[in-house]
Design a protein around this motif. Structure first.
Motif, PDB file in Angstrom:
ATOM      1  N   MET A  78       0.832  -1.202   0.000  1.00  0.00           N
ATOM      2  CA  MET A  78       0.000   0.000   0.000  1.00  0.00           C
ATOM      3  C   MET A  78       0.869   1.256   0.000  1.00  0.00           C
ATOM      4  O   MET A  78       0.564   2.241  -0.675  1.00  0.00           O
ATOM      5  CB  MET A  78      -0.932   0.006   1.221  1.00  0.00           C
ATOM      6  N   TYR A  79       1.956   1.205   0.782  1.00  0.00           N
ATOM      7  CA  TYR A  79       2.882   2.326   0.853  1.00  0.00           C
ATOM      8  C   TYR A  79       4.223   1.869   0.286  1.00  0.00           C
ATOM      9  O   TYR A  79       4.784   0.875   0.743  1.00  0.00           O
ATOM     10  CB  TYR A  79       3.058   2.805   2.292  1.00  0.00           C
ATOM     11  N   CYS A  80       4.729   2.581  -0.704  1.00  0.00           N
ATOM     12  CA  CYS A  80       5.970   2.151  -1.339  1.00  0.00           C
ATOM     13  C   CYS A  80       6.562   3.285  -2.158  1.00  0.00           C
ATOM     14  O   CYS A  80       5.903   4.300  -2.424  1.00  0.00           O
ATOM     15  CB  CYS A  80       5.735   0.937  -2.227  1.00  0.00           C
ATOM     16  N   ASP A  81       7.797   3.088  -2.564  1.00  0.00           N
ATOM     17  CA  ASP A  81       8.473   4.009  -3.473  1.00  0.00           C
ATOM     18  C   ASP A  81       8.183   3.562  -4.903  1.00  0.00           C
ATOM     19  O   ASP A  81       8.289   2.378  -5.227  1.00  0.00           O
ATOM     20  CB  ASP A  81       9.975   3.996  -3.188  1.00  0.00           C
ATOM     21  N   PHE A  82       7.838   4.501  -5.763  1.00  0.00           N
ATOM     22  CA  PHE A  82       7.503   4.150  -7.140  1.00  0.00           C
ATOM     23  C   PHE A  82       8.682   3.517  -7.868  1.00  0.00           C
ATOM     24  O   PHE A  82       8.497   2.686  -8.757  1.00  0.00           O
ATOM     25  CB  PHE A  82       7.029   5.391  -7.906  1.00  0.00           C
ATOM     26  N   GLY A  83       9.897   3.927  -7.502  1.00  0.00           N
ATOM     27  CA  GLY A  83      11.069   3.366  -8.160  1.00  0.00           C
ATOM     28  C   GLY A  83      11.182   1.867  -7.962  1.00  0.00           C
ATOM     29  O   GLY A  83      11.540   1.125  -8.890  1.00  0.00           O
ATOM     30  N   GLU A  84      10.865   1.386  -6.762  1.00  0.00           N
ATOM     31  CA  GLU A  84      10.932  -0.055  -6.485  1.00  0.00           C
ATOM     32  C   GLU A  84       9.888  -0.815  -7.288  1.00  0.00           C
ATOM     33  O   GLU A  84      10.164  -1.893  -7.832  1.00  0.00           O
ATOM     34  CB  GLU A  84      10.746  -0.293  -4.987  1.00  0.00           C
ATOM     35  N   LEU A  85       8.685  -0.258  -7.372  1.00  0.00           N
ATOM     36  CA  LEU A  85       7.639  -0.916  -8.166  1.00  0.00           C
ATOM     37  C   LEU A  85       7.994  -0.907  -9.652  1.00  0.00           C
ATOM     38  O   LEU A  85       7.734  -1.881 -10.368  1.00  0.00           O
ATOM     39  CB  LEU A  85       6.298  -0.212  -7.953  1.00  0.00           C
ATOM     40  N   ALA A  86       8.617   0.190 -10.105  1.00  0.00           N
ATOM     41  CA  ALA A  86       8.998   0.283 -11.513  1.00  0.00           C
ATOM     42  C   ALA A  86      10.043  -0.772 -11.860  1.00  0.00           C
ATOM     43  O   ALA A  86       9.988  -1.391 -12.930  1.00  0.00           O
ATOM     44  CB  ALA A  86       9.529   1.679 -11.817  1.00  0.00           C
ATOM     45  N   MET A  87      11.022  -0.985 -10.972  1.00  0.00           N
ATOM     46  CA  MET A  87      12.055  -1.995 -11.210  1.00  0.00           C
ATOM     47  C   MET A  87      11.455  -3.395 -11.227  1.00  0.00           C
ATOM     48  O   MET A  87      11.816  -4.233 -12.050  1.00  0.00           O
ATOM     49  CB  MET A  87      13.143  -1.882 -10.150  1.00  0.00           C
ATOM     50  N   LEU A  88      10.530  -3.649 -10.304  1.00  0.00           N
ATOM     51  CA  LEU A  88       9.850  -4.949 -10.261  1.00  0.00           C
ATOM     52  C   LEU A  88       9.113  -5.210 -11.565  1.00  0.00           C
ATOM     53  O   LEU A  88       9.261  -6.277 -12.190  1.00  0.00           O
ATOM     54  CB  LEU A  88       8.871  -4.962  -9.086  1.00  0.00           C
ATOM     55  N   ALA A  89       8.325  -4.231 -11.997  1.00  0.00           N
ATOM     56  CA  ALA A  89       7.535  -4.408 -13.219  1.00  0.00           C
ATOM     57  C   ALA A  89       8.415  -4.515 -14.455  1.00  0.00           C
ATOM     58  O   ALA A  89       8.128  -5.309 -15.355  1.00  0.00           O
ATOM     59  CB  ALA A  89       6.554  -3.242 -13.368  1.00  0.00           C
ATOM     60  N   GLN A  90       9.507  -3.757 -14.497  1.00  0.00           N
ATOM     61  CA  GLN A  90      10.377  -3.802 -15.670  1.00  0.00           C
ATOM     62  C   GLN A  90      11.043  -5.161 -15.799  1.00  0.00           C
ATOM     63  O   GLN A  90      11.173  -5.704 -16.900  1.00  0.00           O
ATOM     64  CB  GLN A  90      11.439  -2.702 -15.582  1.00  0.00           C
ATOM     65  N   GLY A  91      11.473  -5.726 -14.667  1.00  0.00           N
ATOM     66  CA  GLY A  91      12.090  -7.043 -14.697  1.00  0.00           C
ATOM     67  C   GLY A  91      11.150  -8.107 -15.239  1.00  0.00           C
ATOM     68  O   GLY A  91      11.545  -8.971 -16.022  1.00  0.00           O
ATOM     69  N   LEU A  92       9.878  -8.026 -14.855  1.00  0.00           N
ATOM     70  CA  LEU A  92       8.895  -8.995 -15.341  1.00  0.00           C
ATOM     71  C   LEU A  92       8.497  -8.712 -16.783  1.00  0.00           C
ATOM     72  O   LEU A  92       8.242  -9.625 -17.565  1.00  0.00           O
ATOM     73  CB  LEU A  92       7.665  -8.975 -14.434  1.00  0.00           C
ATOM     74  N   SER A  93       8.465  -7.443 -17.158  1.00  0.00           N
ATOM     75  CA  SER A  93       8.130  -7.072 -18.526  1.00  0.00           C
ATOM     76  C   SER A  93       9.195  -7.532 -19.513  1.00  0.00           C
ATOM     77  O   SER A  93       8.889  -7.824 -20.676  1.00  0.00           O
ATOM     78  CB  SER A  93       7.959  -5.553 -18.623  1.00  0.00           C
ATOM     79  N   ASP A  94      10.447  -7.597 -19.055  1.00  0.00           N
ATOM     80  CA  ASP A  94      11.559  -7.988 -19.923  1.00  0.00           C
ATOM     81  C   ASP A  94      11.651  -9.497 -20.149  1.00  0.00           C
ATOM     82  O   ASP A  94      12.491  -9.954 -20.942  1.00  0.00           O
ATOM     83  CB  ASP A  94      12.890  -7.490 -19.332  1.00  0.00           C
ATOM     84  N   LEU A  95      10.815 -10.273 -19.476  1.00  0.00           N
ATOM     85  CA  LEU A  95      10.840 -11.725 -19.664  1.00  0.00           C
ATOM     86  C   LEU A  95      10.479 -12.085 -21.106  1.00  0.00           C
ATOM     87  O   LEU A  95       9.642 -11.430 -21.737  1.00  0.00           O
ATOM     88  CB  LEU A  95       9.844 -12.401 -18.718  1.00  0.00           C
ATOM     89  N   SER A  96      11.098 -13.135 -21.617  1.00  0.00           N
ATOM     90  CA  SER A  96      10.729 -13.643 -22.937  1.00  0.00           C
ATOM     91  C   SER A  96       9.324 -14.241 -22.870  1.00  0.00           C
ATOM     92  O   SER A  96       8.775 -14.481 -21.787  1.00  0.00           O
ATOM     93  CB  SER A  96      11.725 -14.712 -23.386  1.00  0.00           C
ATOM     94  N   LEU A  97       8.733 -14.500 -24.032  1.00  0.00           N
ATOM     95  CA  LEU A  97       7.404 -15.108 -24.053  1.00  0.00           C
ATOM     96  C   LEU A  97       7.419 -16.476 -23.387  1.00  0.00           C
ATOM     97  O   LEU A  97       6.471 -16.844 -22.682  1.00  0.00           O
ATOM     98  CB  LEU A  97       6.920 -15.234 -25.500  1.00  0.00           C
ATOM     99  N   GLU A  98       8.518 -17.226 -23.594  1.00  0.00           N
ATOM    100  CA  GLU A  98       8.631 -18.546 -22.965  1.00  0.00           C
ATOM    101  C   GLU A  98       8.680 -18.424 -21.449  1.00  0.00           C
ATOM    102  O   GLU A  98       8.038 -19.205 -20.730  1.00  0.00           O
ATOM    103  CB  GLU A  98       9.880 -19.263 -23.471  1.00  0.00           C
ATOM    104  N   ASP A  99       9.421 -17.438 -20.946  1.00  0.00           N
ATOM    105  CA  ASP A  99       9.531 -17.277 -19.503  1.00  0.00           C
ATOM    106  C   ASP A  99       8.248 -16.699 -18.903  1.00  0.00           C
ATOM    107  O   ASP A  99       7.945 -16.945 -17.734  1.00  0.00           O
ATOM    108  CB  ASP A  99      10.725 -16.388 -19.159  1.00  0.00           C
TER     109      ASP A  99
END
Length: 239
Positions: A78-99
């Motif tokens: 609920m409470y967080c730094d946007f930078g941490e959420l952005a890094m989390l989402a970017q790491g998952l977004s960069d996954l290949s289709l297989e991953d």
């Protein structure tokens, strides 16, 4: 206003101005922020909810999430730094289709990720699981097991006499695997790599040369230039 990533987001967060929410202005106090995100989009959302750019957590909170990964919403804060959420989402977004299919299979299995840390670490641990997309039924798994363990060529009459299901059940128990909509999933036995385990290797790869190393390199370059372009007069002092 939705940002340019609204069509391919990993998750979106409903960001709320805490003071406006507490004052009762709940309808106009929030806006959706899509992840992965970037600085301009964050600033636009902050302006939209009446907060300055760079406002710290506490001035805002996240009232709701919509996630495209099963099981992820309960672990998002609920409470967080946007930078941490952005890094989390970017790491998952960069996954290949297989991953991405692998992650979807994991989330259908008993091995599903249940903590924020595990979701952050998943892109570095795709080798922790094996996924066989072609095996989606117990008899498929049984035939695969038979093929791997039989040293003789089975004739059609012998194949007709085999019930693959018990072999599939045995293989599943042996592998500690499970069937998902994305295929047969099993852990290969590798150790899960935690963030603190991955950091030293990353730091080593990104290590900058020390002052002494830079001086030594400069000395070599100067020596090479002196050899290539000899000149009269006083020589330059050595470093």
């Amino acid at each position: 206003m939705e940002n340019d990533h609204s069509s391919d987001y990993i998750f979106k967060a409903y960001v709320v101005n805490t003071a406006a929410y507490d004052a009762g202005d709940r309808e106009a106090s929030g806006a959706w922020l899509y992840f992965p995100t970037y600085g301009e989009a964050i600033n636009e959302v902050m302006e939209q909810i009446g907060l300055p750019a760079g406002a710290p957590p506490g001035k805002y909170f996240i009232d709701d999430y919509v996630c495209r990964i099963d099981g992820m919403k309960p672990v998002l804060p609920m409470y967080c730094d946007f930078g941490e959420l952005a890094m989390l989402a970017q790491g998952l977004s960069d996954l290949s289709l297989e991953d991405r299919d692998l992650l979807a299979a994991v989330q259908e299995s008993p091995y599903r990720l249940t903590t924020l840390e595990q979701f952050r670490e998943f892109p570095h641990n795709t080798e922790f699981f094996t996924l066989e997309p072609s095996i989606k039924r117990l008899d498929d798994l049984g035939w695969s097991y038979v093929a791997q363990h039989m040293d003789i060529l089975l004739t059609p009459p012998l194949l007709d006499a085999i019930d693959p299901v018990p072999f599939g059940k045995h293989a599943m128990e042996e592998d500690k695997g499970c069937l998902t909509n994305y295929g047969y999933l099993a852990p290969p036995g590798d150790e899960w790599q935690h963030e603190q385990d991955a950091r030293p290797a990353k730091k080593q790869a990104e290590k900058k040369p020390s002052i002494m190393e830079r001086l030594e390199q400069s000395k070599k370059e100067c020596a090479g230039q002196n050899k290539a372009q000899p000149h009269r007069g006083k020589s330059a002092p050595e470093l």
